[in-house]
Every structure is written in C-alpha cells, then in structure tokens.
Design a protein around this motif. Structure first.
Motif: not given
Lengths: 169, 108
Positions: B60-64, B75-77, B88-92, B95-97
C-alpha cells in the motif's frame, strides 16, 4: 538593473510584498524568467504516463463498470460497461468483453458481446468475434472476422467530402 | 506492452468486482468494490481503493478504505493510508503511514 520595491510601483494601496510580480517594467519580466531546471524531468514523467496504457491482463476479470481517460488494452474479461474517453481501446485476442463500449478508436482482436460505438473508427481484425451493433464513421473488418449485427455509419459527422458524395448517389 | 502485468492507470475508475490470477497488478487509479487476487497487488501512491481486498502480497503506497486480507504479507509505506482492518501473517509499516483499524496477525 536597479530593483524597485513593489510599494513604489503600486500606489493604489496594494501592499503585498511581491517584488517579482510587478508589471511596470517590461524589462523586468525578462530578468525574472525562472531557471527551468525541473521542467525536463516533468516532461519525461508525463511522456512515460502517456505511452503507458492501462492493461487489463489476461487473467483479470472485471464485473462492473470501467471508466478511463487513457489508452486501454483489454486482454482479460470484462462484463458490464466501458466508458472510454481517450484515443484508443484495444481488445486483444484473449480478451472477452460483454459490455457496451464507447470510445474514439476501437480495435477488436478478441470477442465482444455488446453494442460498440467508435466515435472515430472501429476495426475488427481476423481473430475478432463480435455480436452486437456497430456505430462509427470509419469501419474496417478483416477477412476472417466474425460479425453479427447492424452497422450504422453516420458520415454526416465527418464534414466535407462524404456529404457531397451522398448527393451524387 | 507488458504482457504479464496488469495496470489500472491514473485515469481509470472501476466499480464492481475485480478478480485476477497469477499476474501482478498495480493500481494507480480508483477501484470501488471487491478485489480478489492471488499474487502481488500494489496500490500506487496516487491509487485509491474503496474495496475489500484479498491478495497474497499487498503493498500500500496509496489510500485504502476497506479491509485488507493479505494471505502472506501486507506492507504499508510512508505514503500509505489504510482505513480498515488488516489481516495477514507478515506485516510491516513505514514511518509516516496512517492506519485506522485493527491489525490481526494470523498464526503461521
């Protein structure tokens, strides 16, 4: 050249401190032309966007409505409607579309079930299978294409030559 | 033309159900409804998704707006915004998200 403060230029009470936006001296516009360092970078980004069409890939299935204002390639499946406001829509050989389509230039290589409106042109390649009506100005159907439906060609939309030919007929 | 890749461009709006297999998908435009995918889904910085999302990897680089089910990884950037739950199983998260919702990490 000597710079004049904006307060001096605009004597009507406008006291915004914007020394770069005075229109008193035409020479100053030349001096104030900004160094356009960022423009080339912008231009290439925009160019990339334009050359980059949206792609509905082979394995993609969309059930619903699709709107787009950029070139579009459909290699997958779409059931619903397509509102396309850009130059070119291509339905690849693997593409299956069950929808009414409106676009400018439509190229069909795959299967279409629905009414088709190409504001400029519609082209069916030899692998195309189309069931539905076609409305356009310029139409091409290649040898081998399958088409069942009605064609409406409104040549009046194209100004000039075609109307005079109709009169002679 | 990138043959094995799907791209929802910046001017594209899809309302309905979107299903996809075995090919990565990048969304730069707008999708409203449901997304079912078994591979990598990238929501570009300009992308906006109002949908229930199911995919293997979700970036996710955008909006959901909606729940995200990432069977493997989410992954949320730093430019990402999520308004919904994440399963989910693996989550990251960078900073800024911005996340508003529950995160449920299912055991492997």
């Amino acid at each position: 050249m000597k710079r004049v403060l904006p307060q001096h230029d605009t004597g009507d009470g406008d006291s915004k401190p914007e020394p770069l936006r005075t229109e008193t001296s035409p020479n100053r516009w030349v001096l104030q032309a900004p160094p356009e360092v960022t423009l080339p970078a912008h231009a290439t980004v925009a160019g990339d966007h334009e050359s980059q069409a949206s792609v509905v890939g082979e394995s993609m299935v969309i059930i619903g409505e699709l709107e787009a204002a950029e070139d579009l390639i459909i290699a997958g499946r779409l059931e619903g409607s397509i509102m396309h406001n850009a130059n070119r829509l291509v339905i690849r050989e693997t593409g299956v579309v069950k929808a009414n389509i409106a676009t400018n230039n439509l190229i069909i290589e795959g299967r279409v079930d629905g009414d088709v409106h190409g504001r400029e042109s519609v082209s069916l390649s030899k692998t195309a299978v189309v069931t539905g009506n076609i409305e356009t100005i310029r139409l091409t159907i290649a040898d081998g294409a399958q088409f069942n439906g009605k064609v409406t060609m409104d040549t009046r939309e194209q100004p000039g030559t075609h109307t005079s030919r109709e009169e002679t007929l | 033309m990138p043959s094995g890749k799907s791209l929802i461009g910046p001017t594209v709006i899809i309302r309905g159900e979107l299903t996809l297999k075995e090919q990565p998908l990048t969304i730069m435009g707008r999708v409203e409804g449901i997304i079912n995918h078994d591979q990598t889904l990238t929501i570009h910085r300009d992308g906006q998704v109002d949908a229930e999302i199911r995919a293997e990897d979700v970036l996710v680089d955008g909006t959901v707006h909606g729940n995200i089910h990432g069977s493997k990884r989410v992954k949320i950037t730093e430019t990402g915004r999520v308004d919904g739950n994440v399963y989910t199983q693996l989550f990251s998260v960078d900073e800024g998200a911005v996340i508003k919702g529950n995160v449920i990490m299912e055991g492997r």
